[in-house]
Design an enzyme around this catalytic site. Structure first.
Site: not given
Ligand SMILES: *Cc1c(COP(=O)(O)O)cnc(C)c1O
Length: 432
Positions: A245, A292, A358
């Protein structure tokens, strides 16, 4: 010439945007457009910040592969010792095909099928992040039928507001993910009774593109609190999986640096360990699942302007990439910087950058000041995460090639799709 702000791997040289030592004009000529361009050094530098921050600690940094599941990226990270966070049997197969170590895989996801559970048990994954009481029962049955024990953690929902877009916020009480914090204790008791499960840890993941440390620390506090409650009942938690996250800079966001963010977390865990009279070795191992922050700013989408047109007061640049390639603007109104590959000093216009699909929602950027001619190349920046991995074939559009630049070398890491591939598995009706 200076690198683009925040993206050291992408810089102007001789008035042409380069990925490391390769001109994007050369990539377009060789591989066509649209093409996803990744920088090996950018991925490795993100990885090494995480690796340094966890050095000498009992920690495993996983890559959440749904952010970008190309085998070359998985291979690169596996070589550096990364773990992997997967959310499907398909992602498991990708990690194995890329040479990833199954004992460093954590399996997340709110709806694992029994077949996916079997595959992951057979592969020997490190942990199942279980998201409901029903899943506990199902996993116990599947493990029992194979004569195996499933290592588990429960994904608890700490009810923390990550302060991010509602579609990418996952830690609040009323979304579909995880087990509510106030039910977690009972769920752990239930897990402890099931013969084919082995409790390993606690897991949480509160959302994506988080740009403050505080939500992570608030979630950690709740996880530590639950660890204490479980210890009082004799349930030992060996690892804390704090999810992913961590945000990146798309425009002007100022997320914490990777090292500083992990340091803040470790500081709080260390204080908790000391307070309980434990040695560091007796404290929990810490797992992360970053997507990310590992690859987002290591990739761009290279596209060509097909048509310039004007409707009413608006100027449109129709490019050969579209919402099916990069879905984030249409889905989350996400902002990606869009720059000319060979900028000119001609007067700029205010353009909406749109694709050929489209749908009125098919836009990639709005109100961009650019000097454009038909045939020009554009780079859509910060597209390394949730770009290709979220793409589709809507409008029967073939998806672009993916290349990885390494210094002055360019490796084709996924071939451009061919139109015939798109309906190869379809069948006309028999004559009757
Ligand atoms: C999507 C996800 C992540 C990664 O999230 P990022 O924001 O890309 O770091 C990690 N753990 C779980 C369970 C996820 O669904």
């Amino acid at each position: 010439m200076p690198a683009i702000a925040n993206l050291p791997a992408f810089a102007l040289s001789g008035n042409t945007l380069h990925a490391e030592g390769v001109a994007l004009t050369d990539i377009a000529e060789r591989f066509g457009t649209p093409t996803w361009v990744y920088s090996r050094s950018a991925i490795e530098s993100a990885w090494s910040e995480f690796a340094q921050a966890t050095q000498g600690r009992r920690a495993l940094v996983c890559f959440a592969i749904k952010a970008n599941s190309n085998l070359a990226i998985l291979d690169l990270l596996a070589r550096h010792g990364a773990g992997f966070d997967i959310v499907s049997g398909g992602e498991l197969a990708r990690v194995l095909a890329a040479g990833g170590d199954p004992s460093k895989i954590v399996f997340s996801g709110v709806g694992k099928s029994r077949e996916e559970m079997r595959q992951a048990l057979a592969a020997g994954v490190r942990c199942f992040n279980v998201e409901s009481e029903s899943e506990l029962v199902q996993l116990d049955a599947v493990a029992g039928s194979l004569g195996l024990t499933a290592p588990i953690s429960l994904r608890v929902n700490p009810d923390v507001d990550a302060g991010t877009h509602p579609y990418i916020s996952t830690g609040l009480r009323d979304n579909k993910f995880g087990i509510a914090h106030d039910r977690a204790l009972a769920a752990y008791r239930q897990a402890a009774q099931l013969p084919n499960l082995r409790i390993e840890g606690i897991d949480c993941h509160i959302g994506s593109q988080i740009t403050e440390v505080e939500p992570f620390l608030a979630a950690l506090d709740r996880v530590l609190d639950l660890t204490d409650q479980l210890a009082a009942e004799g349930i030992v938690i060996r690892h804390l999986d704090l999810g992913g996250g961590l945000g990146i800079t798309y425009r002007d966001e100022t997320p914490p640096a990777r090292g500083a963010m992990l340091a803040a977390i470790f500081e709080r865990i260390d204080a908790w360990v000391v307070k309980r009279g434990l040695t560091p070795a007796e404290g929990p191992e810490v797992l992360f699942e970053f997507g990310r922050a590992m690859v987002g700013n290591a990739g761009l989408l290279l596209t060509r302007v097909e048509v310039l047109k004007r409707n009413g007061d608006r100027h449109f640049a129709v490019v050969d990439a579209a919402m099916n390639d990069l879905m984030r603007p249409a889905m989350y109104e996400a902002w990606h910087d869009i720059v000319a590959v060979a900028p000119t000093s001609a007067p700029a216009e205010n353009y909406d950058i749109v694709g050929p699909v489209c749908e009125s929602g098919d836009w990639l950027g709005r109100d961009r000041q650019l000097a454009l001619a038909e045939g020009d190349l554009l780079a859509i920046l910060s597209a390394g995460a949730y770009g290709m991995s979220m793409s589709s074939n809507y409008n029967t559009r073939t998806r672009g090639a993916e290349v990885m630049v390494d210094g002055t070398a360019v490796h084709l890491v996924r071939e451009r799709e061919q139109i015939a591939d798109l309906f190869a598995g379809e069948h006309r009706l028999p004559a009757r």
